[in-house]
Design a protein around this motif. Sequence first.
Motif, PDB file in Angstrom:
ATOM      1  N   VAL A 199       0.887  -1.155   0.000  1.00 48.14           N
ATOM      2  CA  VAL A 199       0.000   0.000   0.000  1.00 48.14           C
ATOM      3  C   VAL A 199       0.927   1.208   0.000  1.00 48.14           C
ATOM      4  O   VAL A 199       1.793   1.328   0.869  1.00 48.14           O
TER       5      VAL A 199
ATOM      6  N   LEU B 217      -2.796   6.225   1.345  1.00 48.58           N
ATOM      7  CA  LEU B 217      -4.232   6.347   1.556  1.00 48.58           C
ATOM      8  C   LEU B 217      -4.555   7.822   1.767  1.00 48.58           C
ATOM      9  O   LEU B 217      -3.804   8.537   2.425  1.00 48.58           O
TER      10      LEU B 217
ATOM     11  N   ARG C 278       0.050   8.770   4.177  1.00 50.20           N
ATOM     12  CA  ARG C 278      -1.378   8.980   4.389  1.00 50.20           C
ATOM     13  C   ARG C 278      -1.710  10.448   4.597  1.00 50.20           C
ATOM     14  O   ARG C 278      -0.917  11.214   5.122  1.00 50.20           O
TER      15      ARG C 278
ATOM     16  N   GLY D  81      -6.968   5.089  -2.505  1.00 50.47           N
ATOM     17  CA  GLY D  81      -5.667   4.500  -2.245  1.00 50.47           C
ATOM     18  C   GLY D  81      -4.826   4.316  -3.483  1.00 50.47           C
ATOM     19  O   GLY D  81      -5.331   4.241  -4.602  1.00 50.47           O
TER      20      GLY D  81
END
Length: 154
Positions: A92, A95, A131, A149
Motif C-alpha cells: 500500500v 491512503l 497517508r 488509495g
Amino acid sequence: MAGIFESKLAELGVTLPDAPAPAANYVPFVQVGDLVHVSGQISNNADGFITGKLGDTMSAEEGAVAAKTCAIALLAQAKAACGGDLDRLVRVVKLVGFVNSTSDFGDQPKVINGASDFMVEALGDAGRHARSAVSAASLPFGVAVEIEGIFQIK
C-alpha cells in the motif's frame, strides 16, 4: 489455494467482497505502470451505507470502524486490479481519507487509523503507507468516511 494475504485476511475473519461498482462516470481503478490508483471507497457494511457526522452523531471510534470498511473495499479493488491474485500486491503506497465531520472535530487521524491499522494487520509491512486524513463538510450519500488509495503491484 488462498495466498498469503488472503490467508491472513481469513485469520482476521475477513472475506473480501466483490469489488464495488462505481456509482457514477468513473472507473474503480486505473493502473499506471506498477501503480494502481483506486477511486474513493465509501463506508458501508451488510446493512448499507455507514452514515453520520463525526463530532456530532458519531464518535471517533465508530468512525474508525467505518474507515475499516473502506479499507476492505480498497483491498477488494486492488485484488480486482491484480486479476484476482492479491499476492501480486507489493504494498500500500498511500491512503487519502476524507472524514465527514463538524468544523470543530479534530480527530480525523484517529478515524482513518481504522483503515491504516487494518492494512498493517492484514498485510504486515506491505500495509505500511503514506497517508492524509482530512475533514469534509459532507460526503456522498451522507457516509461517514471515504478513502482512496494507491497500491504497488507486480
